[in-house]
Structures are given as C-alpha cells and as structure tokens.
Motif scaffolding. Structure first.
Motif, short mmCIF file in Angstrom:
data_model
loop_
_atom_site.label_atom_id
_atom_site.label_comp_id
_atom_site.label_asym_id
_atom_site.label_seq_id
_atom_site.Cartn_x
_atom_site.Cartn_y
_atom_site.Cartn_z
N ASP A 86 -30.88 -41.76 -23.90
CA ASP A 86 -30.08 -42.71 -24.46
C ASP A 86 -31.33 -42.94 -25.84
O ASP A 86 -30.69 -43.06 -27.08
CB ASP A 86 -29.88 -43.81 -23.91
N PHE A 87 -32.46 -43.12 -25.67
CA PHE A 87 -33.36 -43.51 -26.68
C PHE A 87 -33.58 -42.54 -27.72
O PHE A 87 -33.92 -42.74 -28.94
CB PHE A 87 -34.60 -43.82 -26.13
N ALA A 88 -33.14 -41.22 -27.22
CA ALA A 88 -33.21 -40.00 -28.19
C ALA A 88 -32.24 -39.75 -28.98
O ALA A 88 -32.19 -39.11 -30.26
CB ALA A 88 -33.78 -38.93 -27.53
N ARG A 89 -30.93 -39.90 -28.60
CA ARG A 89 -29.68 -39.44 -28.90
C ARG A 89 -29.70 -40.08 -30.39
O ARG A 89 -29.90 -41.43 -30.71
CB ARG A 89 -28.57 -39.93 -28.21
N GLY A 90 -29.25 -39.17 -31.50
CA GLY A 90 -29.10 -39.65 -32.78
C GLY A 90 -30.57 -39.73 -33.60
O GLY A 90 -30.65 -39.85 -34.76
N ARG A 91 -31.65 -39.77 -32.68
CA ARG A 91 -32.97 -39.70 -33.64
C ARG A 91 -33.64 -38.34 -33.46
O ARG A 91 -34.39 -37.89 -34.38
CB ARG A 91 -33.66 -40.72 -33.05
N PHE A 92 -33.64 -37.86 -32.43
CA PHE A 92 -34.07 -36.48 -31.90
C PHE A 92 -33.28 -35.36 -31.79
O PHE A 92 -31.67 -35.48 -31.60
CB PHE A 92 -34.99 -36.58 -30.71
N ASP A 93 -33.67 -34.27 -32.01
CA ASP A 93 -32.90 -32.96 -32.23
C ASP A 93 -33.36 -31.87 -31.55
O ASP A 93 -34.83 -31.68 -31.70
CB ASP A 93 -32.43 -32.64 -33.44
N ILE A 94 -32.97 -31.30 -30.17
CA ILE A 94 -33.77 -30.18 -29.74
C ILE A 94 -33.08 -28.84 -29.93
O ILE A 94 -32.00 -28.88 -30.31
CB ILE A 94 -33.86 -30.48 -28.28
N ALA A 95 -33.87 -27.72 -30.18
CA ALA A 95 -33.48 -26.57 -30.63
C ALA A 95 -34.27 -25.66 -29.89
O ALA A 95 -35.50 -25.73 -29.64
CB ALA A 95 -33.54 -26.54 -32.07
N ARG A 96 -33.58 -24.39 -29.90
CA ARG A 96 -34.42 -23.06 -29.21
C ARG A 96 -34.15 -22.05 -29.91
O ARG A 96 -33.24 -21.71 -30.58
CB ARG A 96 -34.09 -22.97 -27.60
N ASP A 97 -35.42 -21.15 -30.07
CA ASP A 97 -35.16 -19.81 -30.56
C ASP A 97 -35.63 -18.88 -29.60
O ASP A 97 -36.71 -18.72 -29.32
CB ASP A 97 -36.27 -19.77 -31.77
N ASN A 98 -34.56 -18.10 -29.02
CA ASN A 98 -35.07 -17.21 -27.74
C ASN A 98 -35.80 -16.07 -28.22
O ASN A 98 -36.78 -15.46 -27.46
CB ASN A 98 -33.83 -16.78 -26.93
#
Length: 123
Positions: free
Chosen positions: A67-79
């Motif tokens: 909840d604390f990360a939603r809207g402020r943090f973004d996770i992404a991956r590059d396989n």
C-alpha cells in the motif's frame, strides 16, 4: 552460482527520487517472480513490490505493490538483461531502509536474496 547485485541506493531528500537496479546471474531469470523488499532498523522485512514471470500467453507479468508503494513506486523487469528495477518517487523519511532484491520460483522451489542497498531519505 547465483548472484543478485543491487545498486542505486543512496541519500536523498524528501520528495526526491531513486532508481534501484538488481542484476541477476546464474539462473533462468525469466521464470522467476522478482521483487523488492525492505527492512528498516528494528522492523521486519516487508514486501515493497514484485512482478511475476510472463505467463504462458506472454505479456509483461503481473505486479503487486504494498500500500505504501502504490502510486509512488514502479517495478519493472528486463528479462534480456536479467535485471529488475524499482523506480521510487516522492520519497519520504519513512522509506528509509535497506532494500533487498528477491527472486523466487515456486515451480522449482528456489528463492534467492541480494545483499541489500541502503536508501536514506532525510533533509
């Protein structure tokens, strides 16, 4: 030998941004759910965000945020680069913690952790 190497931590002021990176080696990165956890002094390690492997139909994987990360943090991956990123915006003092990279595959029963990178948010 499996290695997870995090980078990108540091000292920032409230409201600023950081981008964490975690490069994996020695494993079939694409089949793992990858994520970021954090641990503040005196507190338990907690999930920040994670992203699943691509499903059988392809796609980018499903994401899950605290909840604390939603809207402020973004996770992404590059396989292709075996890398997972965590873009953190509008950082707050309460985000101060050691951030750990995690890879997990329930399918093969494997889980690995990085050594952690310190994030300090202070004016």
């Amino acid at each position: 030998q499996v290695q997870l190497v995090e980078s990108g931590g540091g000292l920032v002021q409230p409201g600023e941004s950081l981008r964490l990176s975690c490069v994996a080696a020695g494993l079939a990165f694409r089949i793992y759910t990858v994520g970021w956890y954090r641990q503040a002094p005196g507190k338990e390690r907690e999930l920040v965000a994670r992203i699943t492997s691509r499903g059988v139909t392809g796609g980018t994987g499903n994401t899950d945020y605290a909840d604390f990360a939603r809207g402020r943090f973004d996770i992404a991956r590059d396989n292709a680069k075996k890398t997972v990123y965590l873009q953190m915006n509008n950082l707050r003092p309460e985000d101060t913690a050691v951030y750990f990279c995690n890879v997990k595959s329930s399918q093969i029963g494997k889980e690995y952790w990085g050594q952690g990178t310190q994030v300090t948010v202070s004016s």
